[in-house]
Design a protein around this motif. Structure first.
Motif, PDB file in Angstrom:
ATOM      1  N   LEU A 147       1.122   2.032   0.950  1.00  0.00           N
ATOM      2  CA  LEU A 147       1.980   2.445   2.058  1.00  0.00           C
ATOM      3  C   LEU A 147       1.369   3.521   2.940  1.00  0.00           C
ATOM      4  O   LEU A 147       1.989   3.928   3.925  1.00  0.00           O
ATOM      5  CB  LEU A 147       3.337   2.916   1.530  1.00  0.00           C
ATOM      6  CG  LEU A 147       4.225   1.821   0.955  1.00  0.00           C
ATOM      7  CD1 LEU A 147       5.510   2.410   0.415  1.00  0.00           C
ATOM      8  CD2 LEU A 147       4.519   0.752   1.984  1.00  0.00           C
ATOM      9  N   LYS A 148       0.167   3.966   2.621  1.00  0.00           N
ATOM     10  CA  LYS A 148      -0.509   4.920   3.502  1.00  0.00           C
ATOM     11  C   LYS A 148      -0.826   4.213   4.817  1.00  0.00           C
ATOM     12  O   LYS A 148      -1.212   3.042   4.830  1.00  0.00           O
ATOM     13  CB  LYS A 148      -1.810   5.417   2.862  1.00  0.00           C
ATOM     14  CG  LYS A 148      -1.591   6.416   1.758  1.00  0.00           C
ATOM     15  CD  LYS A 148      -2.931   6.928   1.245  1.00  0.00           C
ATOM     16  CE  LYS A 148      -2.757   7.963   0.177  1.00  0.00           C
ATOM     17  NZ  LYS A 148      -4.059   8.422  -0.350  1.00  0.00           N
ATOM     18  N   PRO A 149      -0.673   4.903   5.930  1.00  0.00           N
ATOM     19  CA  PRO A 149      -0.887   4.256   7.233  1.00  0.00           C
ATOM     20  C   PRO A 149      -2.268   3.620   7.387  1.00  0.00           C
ATOM     21  O   PRO A 149      -2.378   2.511   7.917  1.00  0.00           O
ATOM     22  CB  PRO A 149      -0.693   5.395   8.235  1.00  0.00           C
ATOM     23  CG  PRO A 149       0.192   6.357   7.538  1.00  0.00           C
ATOM     24  CD  PRO A 149      -0.166   6.260   6.084  1.00  0.00           C
ATOM     25  N   ILE A 150      -3.306   4.279   6.928  1.00  0.00           N
ATOM     26  CA  ILE A 150      -4.646   3.719   7.088  1.00  0.00           C
ATOM     27  C   ILE A 150      -4.794   2.427   6.288  1.00  0.00           C
ATOM     28  O   ILE A 150      -5.419   1.471   6.737  1.00  0.00           O
ATOM     29  CB  ILE A 150      -5.740   4.752   6.711  1.00  0.00           C
ATOM     30  CG1 ILE A 150      -7.129   4.240   7.105  1.00  0.00           C
ATOM     31  CG2 ILE A 150      -5.710   5.062   5.232  1.00  0.00           C
ATOM     32  CD1 ILE A 150      -7.362   4.234   8.568  1.00  0.00           C
ATOM     33  N   ASN A 151      -4.183   2.378   5.107  1.00  0.00           N
ATOM     34  CA  ASN A 151      -4.252   1.161   4.296  1.00  0.00           C
ATOM     35  C   ASN A 151      -3.423   0.037   4.908  1.00  0.00           C
ATOM     36  O   ASN A 151      -3.794  -1.134   4.805  1.00  0.00           O
ATOM     37  CB  ASN A 151      -3.818   1.445   2.858  1.00  0.00           C
ATOM     38  CG  ASN A 151      -4.818   2.309   2.128  1.00  0.00           C
ATOM     39  OD1 ASN A 151      -5.998   2.317   2.450  1.00  0.00           O
ATOM     40  ND2 ASN A 151      -4.352   3.055   1.138  1.00  0.00           N
ATOM     41  N   LEU A 152      -2.303   0.387   5.533  1.00  0.00           N
ATOM     42  CA  LEU A 152      -1.508  -0.627   6.234  1.00  0.00           C
ATOM     43  C   LEU A 152      -2.298  -1.223   7.389  1.00  0.00           C
ATOM     44  O   LEU A 152      -2.292  -2.441   7.607  1.00  0.00           O
ATOM     45  CB  LEU A 152      -0.199  -0.008   6.752  1.00  0.00           C
ATOM     46  CG  LEU A 152       0.856   0.325   5.708  1.00  0.00           C
ATOM     47  CD1 LEU A 152       2.003   1.091   6.352  1.00  0.00           C
ATOM     48  CD2 LEU A 152       1.360  -0.927   5.040  1.00  0.00           C
ATOM     49  N   ILE A 153      -3.006  -0.372   8.134  1.00  0.00           N
ATOM     50  CA  ILE A 153      -3.809  -0.853   9.258  1.00  0.00           C
ATOM     51  C   ILE A 153      -4.945  -1.735   8.752  1.00  0.00           C
ATOM     52  O   ILE A 153      -5.208  -2.807   9.305  1.00  0.00           O
ATOM     53  CB  ILE A 153      -4.332   0.342  10.076  1.00  0.00           C
ATOM     54  CG1 ILE A 153      -3.162   1.042  10.763  1.00  0.00           C
ATOM     55  CG2 ILE A 153      -5.371  -0.100  11.093  1.00  0.00           C
ATOM     56  CD1 ILE A 153      -3.512   2.363  11.393  1.00  0.00           C
TER      57      ILE A 153
END
Length: 141
Positions: free
Chosen positions: A39-45
Motif C-alpha cells: 500500500l505504499k504509494p511508490i509500490n502502487l505506482i
C-alpha cells in the motif's frame, strides 16, 4: 484421579491453543507487513506500471495516443508555424488537439490505409506484367 487427568488434559489443550495462537500471530504479522508494503504509494505506482506494460491493450492505446499527439504537433508546426499572434497560437493548439484526437481514435483505419498505400508504392512488378522486347516484337510473359 479423575481430577488430575482432567486438569492434565486441560493443560495440554491450553498449551496447544497457545502454540496455535503464536503461529497465527506470526502469520498475521507477516501478512500485515506485506499489506503495508503493497500500500505504499511508490509500490502502487510500480505495480500499476507493471500491469500497464504487460497489457497489450494498454500498450496499443499508448502507441495510438503517441502517434496522435505526434501527428497533431507536426500538423500545428506545418500549418501554423511559430507565430507571435495569440489568436493563431490558440487556433493552432485547438487544431493540434483535434488532429491528435482524430488520429488516436481512428488509428487502426489510418494504419490499414497507410499499409495499402505503402504496398502500392513499393509493390514489386508481377512476372506476368513484365514485357521483353525482342527485335521490335513485344513479348508478354
Amino acid at each position: 484421579m479423575k481430577k488430575s487427568s482432567e486438569s492434565q488434559a486441560l493443560a495440554v489443550s491450553i498449551h496447544s491453543l497457545r502454540i496455535k495462537q503464536s503461529r497465527e500471530l506470526i502469520v498475521l504479522r507477516d501478512q500485515f507487513h506485506l499489506t503495508y508494503e503493497s500500500l505504499k504509494p511508490i509500490n502502487l505506482i510500480k505495480h500499476t506500471f507493471k500491469e500497464a506494460a504487460s497489457s497489450s491493450e494498454i500498450r496499443e492505446g499508448m502507441v495510438n495516443n503517441v502517434i496522435g499527439l505526434t501527428t497533431g504537433y507536426f500538423t500545428k508546426a506545418i500549418l501554423i508555424g511559430s507565430s507571435a499572434n495569440p489568436i493563431k497560437k490558440i487556433l493552432g493548439t485547438l487544431l493540434q488537439f483535434t488532429v491528435a484526437t482524430l488520429v488516436a481514435q481512428n488509428s487502426d483505419s489510418i494504419k490499414s490505409i497507410g499499409k495499402v498505400v505503402l504496398d502500392k508504392l513499393f509493390k514489386t512488378p508481377v512476372d506476368s506484367d513484365l514485357r521483353l522486347s525482342n527485335n521490335g516484337n513485344t513479348i508478354k510473359l
